[in-house]
Structure formats: C-alpha cells, structure tokens
Design an enzyme around this catalytic site. Structure first.
Site, mmCIF file in Angstrom:
data_model
loop_
_atom_site.group_PDB
_atom_site.id
_atom_site.type_symbol
_atom_site.label_atom_id
_atom_site.label_comp_id
_atom_site.label_asym_id
_atom_site.label_seq_id
_atom_site.Cartn_x
_atom_site.Cartn_y
_atom_site.Cartn_z
ATOM 1 N N VAL A 1 3.322 4.537 -0.561
ATOM 2 C CA VAL A 1 3.381 3.281 0.198
ATOM 3 C C VAL A 1 4.752 2.632 -0.023
ATOM 4 O O VAL A 1 5.189 2.471 -1.166
ATOM 5 C CB VAL A 1 2.301 2.277 -0.258
ATOM 6 C CG1 VAL A 1 2.375 0.988 0.561
ATOM 7 C CG2 VAL A 1 0.912 2.891 -0.167
ATOM 8 N N ILE B 1 10.253 1.153 -2.329
ATOM 9 C CA ILE B 1 9.867 -0.168 -2.839
ATOM 10 C C ILE B 1 8.836 -0.005 -3.950
ATOM 11 O O ILE B 1 7.793 0.583 -3.729
ATOM 12 C CB ILE B 1 9.220 -1.030 -1.729
ATOM 13 C CG1 ILE B 1 10.117 -1.118 -0.507
ATOM 14 C CG2 ILE B 1 8.864 -2.406 -2.256
ATOM 15 C CD1 ILE B 1 9.444 -1.783 0.695
ATOM 16 N N GLY C 1 16.690 9.165 14.494
ATOM 17 C CA GLY C 1 15.942 9.870 13.450
ATOM 18 C C GLY C 1 14.927 8.976 12.761
ATOM 19 O O GLY C 1 14.345 9.357 11.750
ATOM 20 N N ASP D 1 -0.379 6.084 10.404
ATOM 21 C CA ASP D 1 0.382 6.138 9.152
ATOM 22 C C ASP D 1 0.176 4.853 8.361
ATOM 23 O O ASP D 1 -0.093 4.875 7.158
ATOM 24 C CB ASP D 1 1.864 6.342 9.493
ATOM 25 C CG ASP D 1 2.765 6.205 8.289
ATOM 26 O OD1 ASP D 1 2.939 7.214 7.570
ATOM 27 O OD2 ASP D 1 3.279 5.090 8.047
ATOM 28 N N LYS E 1 -1.694 3.722 4.458
ATOM 29 C CA LYS E 1 -1.066 2.860 3.447
ATOM 30 C C LYS E 1 -1.923 1.619 3.184
ATOM 31 O O LYS E 1 -2.040 1.172 2.044
ATOM 32 C CB LYS E 1 0.342 2.498 3.899
ATOM 33 C CG LYS E 1 1.255 3.749 3.915
ATOM 34 C CD LYS E 1 2.514 3.540 4.731
ATOM 35 C CE LYS E 1 3.400 4.787 4.706
ATOM 36 N NZ LYS E 1 4.522 4.673 5.665
ATOM 37 N N GLY F 1 12.567 7.901 3.894
ATOM 38 C CA GLY F 1 13.840 8.558 3.629
ATOM 39 C C GLY F 1 13.804 9.252 2.283
ATOM 40 O O GLY F 1 13.117 8.814 1.357
#
Lengths: 416, 416
Positions: free
Chosen positions: A127, A131, A182, A196, A200, A297
């Site tokens: 998640v 962060i 991207g 998605d 989470k 990323g």
C-alpha cells in the site's frame, strides 16, 4: 552492533530488480542507517536475467535453502505467488511482499501460517509504494483508537484526475497521456476501475482495525464515469474529485469502499496531485495525520521492501502478534454519505419542485443547488444533498428518473 | 503473545498527564494494537497531583526502582531533566522523552551513556508532536540516501503565518489571536524567534545524517520581521511564506537552518495551514515523502511517547546502534539560496539601474522584478535573485543600501 540477514528474491520484474539494485548499490548506506547487513544469496526468475547475485530459475532453490532467512516475493498476482509464499512460510522463512492482490485476498491464511511457523509476513510495500504506512500504523500509532482512513492509493487515477482538473482534459485524453508517460498500463482496467485501490483499502482496513476482510465485501467504483463537467461543477462549489479508498469504523461495523469522491479544496488530500499518493488517518488521541509520497515505481517500492527486511532483522519476535477479528463490513446501500448529483432537464420550470418532492418522500434533504445557463434546450442542475443512507438516495433517484421534467441523471458522486 | 513493560513518568504537566491519561483509558487498545502491556508503576511531580497511579514527589523513587524498565521524562528544559535522564540511563533504564531542548543540546552524551548501559534513548515526540518521523526515518527509510529534510515544525508560527496569509492579518494581531487560542505561550519568544524550530532542525539533522550537532552551528531566524506586505507580494508571484526547519547534505557538509521561506503554492508544504506541522523528506530511491499532523498538544505527543514505549518492548536490542559522526555544519554565509528582496525607493527612476550594477558587481543575478504603483513618494520594488551564496548577497545588499536612489531594504527572505 550489526546483524546479518540472508535473503532470496523471487521475481525480477520492475520491483524485484529495483530491490536487487538498491541492495547492491546502497549496501553500505543500509548497514550504516540500520545496523543490518542484508545479504542477497539468490535471485530467481523464470527467464535468465543479468544480476550481480547468484541466479536460479527454480524458486524452490530459494525456498528450500537453509541459509536463507527471508524470501522476498516479487512475482505479483496470486498464481503461483500464493503457493510459493505458503511454501516459504511452512519452511519457517519470513516473507516480505509488495503483492497487494495476494495480501488482500489471502491475508488471513497467510498470517495464520506465518504465526504457526513463528515467522513474519510483511507487506509495507503493498500500500502506498514508498510511503511508510503499514509499519507506522502498527508500530507508531498503537496508542490510538483509529476511526477513519482515507487514501489516494492509486497513482494512475490520481494523475488522470489531476490532468482533468488542472489542464481541463477529458478522461480519455488524460488516460492516453498517462499511458504515454508510463503511469498507466496498456490495459489500464485494474487501475481505472478501482480494483487496485480496493485491494489497498482492504489491507488498510485489515491492519488498522485488525479484521478479516473478504474482498467480495469491498465496494469499488472507478473513475471512468467522471466527466470534465463534474470536475468543473465540483470546482465551482469548492471541491476537487479524487479517487479515495475509505475505511472507517461505524459502531461495531466497518466500511470499506473505493469511489470517486468530492474533497474540499482546503483538505490536505486536495493538494495531492500528479501521480502521488497520500493516506490520511484519524484517531484518538493523535488527531489527524497524513502520509504523502510516491505510491508506485521500482525505487520507492524497493525502499519499502527494505524497511520490512530491517524490521525483521531488528525484532526478535515475529511481528504478527494478533489474530484477525471477524467484523461486519457494512453494505454500500447502508453507507451514509453526502452526495453530489448532476442531472439534465429539458426545461428548468417545475424541475426543482418535482425533484424536491421526490427527495422529500425518501427523506433526502437538499443542501445546495447550482443551475447554470441553459445550453440549447438543456439545463444542467447540480444538487448537493445532506448526509443520507445510500439506499434512500437510490430510491429517491429512481423516483426522479421517472419525472417528465428530468431528462437524465448524469452522475452521482459521494462527498467526503 | 504479549509482553509487559513497567514504566515511571517524571513530570505531570500537560504532556505527562496526557500520557498517564492515555495509558489508563487506552490500556486495552494499546495491548490489542501492539501486544504490549504497559504498566505505569509510579508517576512523579514536584507538586502533588491527582492520578490513578502511585504518586511520588521524589524522581529517584522511579529512577532507582528495580522493577521499572523505562523512565519517561516529561519535565522539559535541561535542568533538572539532564541529571535525571543520565541517572536513569546509568541505572540501565530505557529513557523516552519529548524534550527537544535536552535532546538537541545533549544528544551525543545521552546516546553514549545509553549505549554504554545497553539501553535505548527514544525521542519520537521531540519533533512533530504526534507525527511519526524519527522512527520512520530510522526504521522505514534505511534503504535511502536522505539528502534533504524541510519541515514546518512549529505550530505557533504556522498558525500566525496562516492567519496573516488567509485572513490578511498583521503579525502582532495574529500573535494575539494565537495566544487567545492557546497556540502561543504568554511569552512566545522561543516559538516566534525560531529557537524551538532550531532544536527540532538539529534533531532531524542528527537522526537523518547520523551526525553530532552543536546548537551554536544551527542558524535560526524567526518570523517577527515578516510583514503583511511580504505575504502579499509573495502571493502575487505564486508563493506562501512558511517558517521552515531545513537540513540538507551539500557535498561533505551539512546545512541546518531555520528561517521564514518562500514556498511555491504547488508544493505540498504550502497546503499545511493552521497549527499543523509537516515534514518533507527527500532521498534516493524513495523520492519525496511528507508526514503531516498535529505537532503539539498533550494527546498527539502522548501518542508518540507510546510509540517509543512499544518500540522498546518489541525490540530485543537497544535501538541506538550507531555512533554519531562528526560533520562540518556549513556557515549560513556560505549557504546557497534564491532570495526575495523587498525595498523602497523614493522614486523609481534609476533604481533598477543602480541595483543591477551593485548586484552584478557581487555576481548576484536578478531573476524577476515586481514594481507596484507608487504610494505617495515611495515605490516598493520586489526582486527575486537566482541561487547565490549568502555572503555575496549580503555584500551586494550593502552596496545597494549605499545607493542614493534606495531608501530602505525592508526585508530579505530565502526561497526554497
């Protein structure tokens, strides 16, 4: 005083290879920062990859290696990740994974097996990407009764909505741009449909409230129906539209839901633009917190995976100390919310009278109405209603749709 | 699987009593959330207080109690906190403290004594109140090379600047309002002069870069010189003024400084208003993070103190695993920054020519100029300059002040 842990990485896609890269280039940085010497003994993928570490194409070379303490699963999806993670846990290996689908769907079983084998299952990276959120909830906020979490947990949709808001683009153009940059997959459906974010939301609910979550109880709705007009009307009345993952305690029940949401411009989540994520947490006695950063990323995700590895190395006991409680997840029809409603009428005379009557019948109370100049024969009317149960609103809207003075209910969006 | 720790609290002011309250009312919540059973054996204050726990007025009843594992110091200031904390560490008791002045001034000695006695010194609550920041940096971000931290770490000054920005107030009125709301002390100097933020800057630098910091090397400047005019000119060019605590690595040196700063409106820190705090962290590979929340108050601070207690209970080894490095703290005269300069000229003719010449001589390059309509005989000119070393800017301004066409340099504020 340094500690050593030996790990194996299964899956060398974007995330697995970013992790291998960081563990190689930042080995000394990590050792200095944490006192932990992380050794990568083996990495695995189905196809041969270039890597500075010993390579295998057989995941069981890692899972069965007695020297390996931690298996990092970077395959994604449920198959074969579930089978491999279970095998690792049964072999008394700690598991670290960024796999939100796996964790959301199989949290209960995985935690049970981890507990029985006295190892930890860690999923900080599942998640919010880079962060820190799972560990802070578990380790930094235990003094608190957490009551609500609202999160922007999908960078693709936040980028699209930001482009619609800041550059006045339509959804389809913003999506194309996200794909070109991207930020969106060639097949973007899991992101734009809210799927998605739903994984989470389930994970956040499970961690914050220590409950079992069945994915079928998580309501989700994507951003494909959000029109440029909605963005503009929302702005006129002081709001932005964000895709939020929301979970909150309401009495003995818990709400878990994902949908486009009107967020007031002064709210800290409103300032989260581009492909950034942010998670807002409310509790007593801490008040309100927000955690902001890159939600996807390779680099940010690798940072979170390393956090889990350090946590395993620093703590002597498995970190899963509790069993998940059963809890009633509230059905979306019972959820209480304020709503924004955009509708079209062929003519404005009699419209408000008709709508007011239909709403009053179902106990839906109008908070504000915005009418713009007519375009051709069509008047657009935007209505905000006070907090009401979703089933009442739906019933009222069914009545409204029958009115001869209403052409179309264009969109209905919840307000935070 | 639960663990028990026994603690004593010294100091029952706002924070100490909030902690005692949370440990009493949320005892079961904490046990469920963390698996840790926190027992308060004794609490201490110089004057008798009502408390559900056993009370003493002698701190050594806590420090010398063999059953107590952790001493929570909530006295504040250096005297007698330093003496008592050292005595506790020498007695092999872990210490948890929210005392920023103590930690900032004596970090090195305290960590050394803690290390020698194999106990932990924890100070999550010393920066950012209820915001998890020290533990996330240490436990969640070790994969990263942290390069910069910018923080709004003082709620009083953020409230004042927010009022000046949002309600157009002058500094003195905003301060009075902050005092009326209890956000500012009757004697507000430590807050408004930047001293409080300087302690927090020093602690953040020390934790993020693992360095020794001598408070005399920390440059700080408060908000008393920020005028309503500066707020307005900043807004005109797309900026807000915030008091930032900044620390960054520049080659082998480290900058640590506190001063009013122009922050672009799109920056996540710009959305942090009222008395909230937020800390923005940049590193590789995680990118940018921000942690937002209540930076002061009994409840949020108690939440952070409990986080430290849980951390001590969860980990078998003392958490201070490194020794602090010596590092050169860059003198403010060598710091490179962009600047905002507001000055008054009796007449605008010849002013820009004179200033440009003086600036060029000291290699200060002008990025933008704003001139407003003259009021009476006075023209206000706002100049933004490109990145330059502070000593060059100061030298250029000394020349500018000598110009007959310049009446006064009203304010100089750094730009983030």
């Amino acid at each position: 005083m340094s500690r050593k842990i030996t790990i194996g990485i299964i899956g060398l896609g974007n995330i697995g290879s970013a992790l291998a890269g960081v563990l190689s280039t930042n080995h000394q940085v990590i050792l200095r920062n944490s006192g932990v010497d992380i050794r990568v003994k083996k990495v695995c993928d189905i196809k041969k990859r270039k890597t500075p570490f010993s390579f295998t194409s057989n995941p069981y070379d890692i899972i069965n290696d007695p020297e390996i303490d931690v298996v990092v699963e970077c395959i994604g999806g449920v198959n074969p990740a579930l089978k491999l993670v279970l095998a690792a846990l049964y072999n008394s290996k700690h598991v670290v994974t960024p796999n939100k689908e796996l964790v959301a769907k199989h949290m209960k079983q995985l935690q049970k097996v981890a507990g029985e084998n006295k190892v930890s299952l860690m999923f900080e990276a599942s998640v919010g990407g880079g962060i820190p959120i799972i560990q802070p909830i578990k380790e930094c906020l235990p003094a608190n009764n957490i009551t609500e979490i609202y999160g922007i947990v999908n960078g693709t949709t936040n980028y699209i909505l930001s482009q619609m808001t800041e550059a006045g683009k339509e959804f389809s153009d913003a999506l194309k741009e996200a794909q070109a940059k991207g930020y969106a997959e060639p097949n973007p459906s899991a992101d734009i449909n809210g799927n998605d974010a739903a994984y989470k939301a389930a994970i956040l609910a499970s961690v914050a409230f220590q409950i079992e979550v069945n994915m079928k109880d998580v309501y989700f709705e994507g951003i494909t129906k959000v029109a440029q007009e909605d963005i503009q009307y929302a702005a006129d009345i002081g709001y932005l539209i964000k895709l939020l993952a929301i979970t909150k305690k309401v009495g003995k029940e818990v709400e878990i839901r994902v949908h486009p949401t009107l967020v007031p411009k002064w709210h800290p989540l409103a300032a989260v633009s581009d492909n950034y994520n942010a998670i807002y947490v409310k509790g007593t006695p801490m008040g309100e917190l927000m955690f902001y950063g890159q939600g996807a990323g390779g680099g940010p995700t690798a940072s979170a995976l390393v956090a889990d590895l350090i946590s395993i190395a620093h703590c002597s006991l498995p970190i899963t100390h509790y069993s998940l409680l059963k809890s009633k997840i509230r059905n979306i029809s019972q959820v209480q919310s304020r709503y924004y409603i955009r509708l079209q009428a062929p003519d404005r005379y009699g419209v408000l009278a008709g709508i007011s009557k239909a709403f009053a019948k179902k106990k839906v109370s109008i908070a504000a109405v915005v009418q713009k100049e007519m375009v051709g024969n069509v008047a657009t009317i935007v209505i905000m209603v006070h907090t009401v149960a979703e089933r009442n609103l739906k019933a009222a809207l069914a009545e409204v749709k029958k009115l001869s003075v209403v052409r179309k209910v264009c969109n209905v969006i919840r307000i935070v």
